[in-house]
Design an enzyme around this catalytic site. Structure first.
Site, PDB file in Angstrom:
ATOM      1  N   TYR A  25      20.682 -41.991  42.520  1.00  0.00           N
ATOM      2  CA  TYR A  25      21.571 -40.834  42.473  1.00  0.00           C
ATOM      3  C   TYR A  25      21.843 -40.317  43.885  1.00  0.00           C
ATOM      4  O   TYR A  25      22.980 -39.949  44.220  1.00  0.00           O
ATOM      5  CB  TYR A  25      20.953 -39.727  41.613  1.00  0.00           C
ATOM      6  CG  TYR A  25      21.753 -38.438  41.628  1.00  0.00           C
ATOM      7  CD1 TYR A  25      22.909 -38.313  40.864  1.00  0.00           C
ATOM      8  CD2 TYR A  25      21.356 -37.357  42.426  1.00  0.00           C
ATOM      9  CE1 TYR A  25      23.657 -37.141  40.889  1.00  0.00           C
ATOM     10  CE2 TYR A  25      22.096 -36.187  42.454  1.00  0.00           C
ATOM     11  CZ  TYR A  25      23.244 -36.082  41.688  1.00  0.00           C
ATOM     12  OH  TYR A  25      23.987 -34.928  41.731  1.00  0.00           O
ATOM     13  N   SER A 107      22.730 -25.728  45.293  1.00  0.00           N
ATOM     14  CA  SER A 107      23.848 -26.224  44.495  1.00  0.00           C
ATOM     15  C   SER A 107      23.953 -25.509  43.151  1.00  0.00           C
ATOM     16  O   SER A 107      22.945 -25.104  42.568  1.00  0.00           O
ATOM     17  CB  SER A 107      23.669 -27.727  44.252  1.00  0.00           C
ATOM     18  OG  SER A 107      24.600 -28.209  43.306  1.00  0.00           O
ATOM     19  N   GLN A 128      26.251 -22.731  46.740  1.00  0.00           N
ATOM     20  CA  GLN A 128      27.453 -23.550  46.584  1.00  0.00           C
ATOM     21  C   GLN A 128      28.041 -23.345  45.198  1.00  0.00           C
ATOM     22  O   GLN A 128      27.324 -23.361  44.191  1.00  0.00           O
ATOM     23  CB  GLN A 128      27.102 -25.021  46.795  1.00  0.00           C
ATOM     24  CG  GLN A 128      28.236 -25.996  46.519  1.00  0.00           C
ATOM     25  CD  GLN A 128      28.225 -26.501  45.091  1.00  0.00           C
ATOM     26  OE1 GLN A 128      27.195 -26.479  44.412  1.00  0.00           O
ATOM     27  NE2 GLN A 128      29.371 -26.940  44.600  1.00  0.00           N
ATOM     28  N   TYR A 130      31.095 -24.319  42.252  1.00  0.00           N
ATOM     29  CA  TYR A 130      32.212 -25.045  41.677  1.00  0.00           C
ATOM     30  C   TYR A 130      33.012 -24.038  40.852  1.00  0.00           C
ATOM     31  O   TYR A 130      32.444 -23.353  39.993  1.00  0.00           O
ATOM     32  CB  TYR A 130      31.738 -26.170  40.755  1.00  0.00           C
ATOM     33  CG  TYR A 130      31.053 -27.318  41.458  1.00  0.00           C
ATOM     34  CD1 TYR A 130      31.730 -28.100  42.387  1.00  0.00           C
ATOM     35  CD2 TYR A 130      29.721 -27.631  41.171  1.00  0.00           C
ATOM     36  CE1 TYR A 130      31.098 -29.167  43.018  1.00  0.00           C
ATOM     37  CE2 TYR A 130      29.094 -28.703  41.791  1.00  0.00           C
ATOM     38  CZ  TYR A 130      29.790 -29.457  42.717  1.00  0.00           C
ATOM     39  OH  TYR A 130      29.163 -30.503  43.343  1.00  0.00           O
ATOM     40  N   THR A 156      33.039 -25.806  47.050  1.00  0.00           N
ATOM     41  CA  THR A 156      33.339 -27.235  47.091  1.00  0.00           C
ATOM     42  C   THR A 156      34.732 -27.481  46.531  1.00  0.00           C
ATOM     43  O   THR A 156      35.055 -27.058  45.428  1.00  0.00           O
ATOM     44  CB  THR A 156      32.292 -28.035  46.303  1.00  0.00           C
ATOM     45  OG1 THR A 156      31.013 -27.894  46.949  1.00  0.00           O
ATOM     46  CG2 THR A 156      32.647 -29.517  46.255  1.00  0.00           C
ATOM     47  N   ARG A 165      30.271 -43.202  39.524  1.00  0.00           N
ATOM     48  CA  ARG A 165      29.159 -43.758  40.282  1.00  0.00           C
ATOM     49  C   ARG A 165      28.463 -44.777  39.384  1.00  0.00           C
ATOM     50  O   ARG A 165      27.729 -44.425  38.469  1.00  0.00           O
ATOM     51  CB  ARG A 165      28.229 -42.628  40.720  1.00  0.00           C
ATOM     52  CG  ARG A 165      28.970 -41.631  41.624  1.00  0.00           C
ATOM     53  CD  ARG A 165      28.422 -40.231  41.596  1.00  0.00           C
ATOM     54  NE  ARG A 165      29.369 -39.291  42.176  1.00  0.00           N
ATOM     55  CZ  ARG A 165      29.222 -37.970  42.170  1.00  0.00           C
ATOM     56  NH1 ARG A 165      28.153 -37.437  41.610  1.00  0.00           N
ATOM     57  NH2 ARG A 165      30.137 -37.189  42.705  1.00  0.00           N
ATOM     58  N   LYS A 252      34.166 -26.612  51.656  1.00  0.00           N
ATOM     59  CA  LYS A 252      33.597 -27.954  51.866  1.00  0.00           C
ATOM     60  C   LYS A 252      34.401 -29.015  51.117  1.00  0.00           C
ATOM     61  O   LYS A 252      34.725 -28.832  49.945  1.00  0.00           O
ATOM     62  CB  LYS A 252      32.143 -27.981  51.393  1.00  0.00           C
ATOM     63  CG  LYS A 252      31.439 -29.313  51.573  1.00  0.00           C
ATOM     64  CD  LYS A 252      29.981 -29.215  51.130  1.00  0.00           C
ATOM     65  CE  LYS A 252      29.246 -30.528  51.326  1.00  0.00           C
ATOM     66  NZ  LYS A 252      29.706 -31.565  50.384  1.00  0.00           N
ATOM     67  N   HIS A 276      32.363 -36.026  50.453  1.00  0.00           N
ATOM     68  CA  HIS A 276      31.366 -35.907  49.395  1.00  0.00           C
ATOM     69  C   HIS A 276      30.342 -37.044  49.471  1.00  0.00           C
ATOM     70  O   HIS A 276      29.852 -37.539  48.446  1.00  0.00           O
ATOM     71  CB  HIS A 276      32.022 -35.888  48.011  1.00  0.00           C
ATOM     72  CG  HIS A 276      31.331 -34.993  47.019  1.00  0.00           C
ATOM     73  ND1 HIS A 276      31.715 -33.702  46.777  1.00  0.00           N
ATOM     74  CD2 HIS A 276      30.256 -35.200  46.217  1.00  0.00           C
ATOM     75  CE1 HIS A 276      30.931 -33.159  45.852  1.00  0.00           C
ATOM     76  NE2 HIS A 276      30.024 -34.059  45.502  1.00  0.00           N
ATOM     77  N   ARG A 279      30.947 -40.296  47.521  1.00  0.00           N
ATOM     78  CA  ARG A 279      30.648 -40.250  46.088  1.00  0.00           C
ATOM     79  C   ARG A 279      31.858 -39.846  45.250  1.00  0.00           C
ATOM     80  O   ARG A 279      31.751 -39.683  44.052  1.00  0.00           O
ATOM     81  CB  ARG A 279      29.501 -39.268  45.835  1.00  0.00           C
ATOM     82  CG  ARG A 279      28.186 -39.712  46.445  1.00  0.00           C
ATOM     83  CD  ARG A 279      27.203 -38.552  46.583  1.00  0.00           C
ATOM     84  NE  ARG A 279      26.883 -37.901  45.327  1.00  0.00           N
ATOM     85  CZ  ARG A 279      26.037 -38.380  44.410  1.00  0.00           C
ATOM     86  NH1 ARG A 279      25.423 -39.539  44.635  1.00  0.00           N
ATOM     87  NH2 ARG A 279      25.788 -37.719  43.314  1.00  0.00           N
TER      88      ARG A 279
END
Length: 379
Positions: A25, A107, A128, A130, A156, A165, A252, A276, A279
């Site tokens: 990960y 996060s 951070q 979202y 972000t 991924r 970011k 990122h 990713r």
């Protein structure tokens, strides 16, 4: 005892200590991982200019990032699932960062919640965010960050839709980790990790537990992201965040000059040049190749420009600063260090980078990190 001389040594230890799915990960990228490889290769390809017979007996790596004093131009980037790399990983990471004199970013997708970390440290950290379709939920996260006295909000921008991924899908990554027959043998060889993480107090999404019922597997999480992460996100949403967040704002995930110009026009305190960690959009340019163009376009304005994308050494930091970055963020190197040794591992990783930065400054004839510019590069 293993002698640890660089971040790659910590990565090797981490690979032995944590289950394969957790290690991958952090370690891997999206699709064919072209951008992941470019991040590292393009940094390595930048040559430094060796200088001699310059008095560098007194040196300083200290500077500031958005007005906060830092011991070197480095901050811990927001990383999801941090608490799966070591029990209470976010708390240990934050403590190590604060002790080293650099910022720590928590996060949204952390294992320890905002309140968990705030209650365990005595200095402010960054949070951070979202922005999700459920704006009330996003607003509630901002209010929780305010209550925790977070000193900056990192918004972000580059995860409106998640890049695939491959290794996460192949490994059946789950939160909390599930002991299927396929991974039970792997976990059985990591008893210390299992005792600290699987048997620990925190092993689910601390900030989302009450909002996302059943967020216990990659499939469930992916479905929730598809339903809540907002493909219609626009610069108007940055204005909305600005209207309800009174503190420092960091944007970011900027990689394009035109996007950087718009980001700067929002009055953001810092803009992080980032893909990122390779990713998201595979095939995108490396962060370090995008950095000089963005510096040329918006450097000298109100917004500081930071670099994120492959920082694994003091020389990486020196090169980014030479190309115009005020500071850097590290994610993968932080998670490897945490997995390798918890709080002590993170402290070791930061100190390795600081020492290499200090030595590399001296060998390029520079006394102070704030004096670094393109003259240290052999371009």
């Amino acid at each position: 005892m293993v002698t640890v001389t660089n971040i790659q040594d910590l990565r090797a230890i981490a690979k032995r200590k944590v289950p394969r799915a957790i290690f991958h990960y952090a370690d891997r990228g999206s699709y064919d991982e072209t951008t992941l490889r470019a991040n590292k290769a393009d940094l390595a390809a930048i040559p430094l200019r060796q200088r001699v017979m310059i008095d560098v007996s007194e040196r300083s790596t200290a500077t500031t990032m958005i007005g906060e004093k830092v011991s070197l131009p480095l901050a811990i980037a927001p990383t999801g699932l941090t608490g799966l790399f070591h029990g209470d990983g976010e708390i240990h990471g934050c403590r190590a960062a604060h002790a080293a004199g650099i910022p720590f970013t928590l996060s949204t997708m952390s294992i320890c919640s905002i309140e968990d970390v705030a209650g365990a440290v005595n200095k402010p950290f960054w949070f951070q965010l979202y922005v999700m379709k459920d704006r009330k939920f996003s607003e509630s996260l901002i209010e929780r960050a305010k209550a925790a006295k977070c000193s900056a909000l990192v918004l972000t921008l580059d995860l409106q839709i998640q890049g695939q991924r491959h290794m996460d899908l192949k490994n059946g990554l789950a939160v909390p980790p599930k002991l299927t027959l396929a991974n039970a043998i792997d976990v059985a060889t990591k008893p210390i990790w299992a005792a600290k993480v699987l048997m620990g107090k925190r092993h689910s999404f601390g900030n989302l537990a009450e909002r996302v019922p059943g967020a216990d597997s990659l499939t469930t999480l992916s479905q929730w992201i598809a339903g809540q992460f907002d493909p219609s996100l626009s610069w108007k949403d940055v204005e909305w965040v600005r209207s309800i967040w009174p503190g420092k704002l960091i944007l970011k995930g900027v990689l394009d000059v035109e996007d950087a110009k718009i980001a700067a026009s929002t009055g953001a305190d810092a803009i992080v040049v980032s893909n990122h960690g390779g990713r998201q959009l595979d095939g995108a340019v490396s962060s370090i190749s995008a950095l000089p163009k963005i510096v040329d376009a918006i450097g000298g304005g109100k917004s500081e420009i930071w670099f994120d994308g492959g920082v694994q050494s003091g020389q990486d930091v020196l090169k980014a600063v030479a190309l115009g970055a005020r500071g850097c963020m590290m994610g993968k190197a932080f998670l490897w260090s945490l997995a390798a040794g918890g709080q002590a591992g993170v402290a070791k990783g930061i100190e390795l980078i600081r020492k290499e930065l200090d030595v590399s400054m001296a060998l390029t004839g520079v006394k102070d990190i704030t004096q670094v510019d393109k003259s240290v590069l052999a371009l």
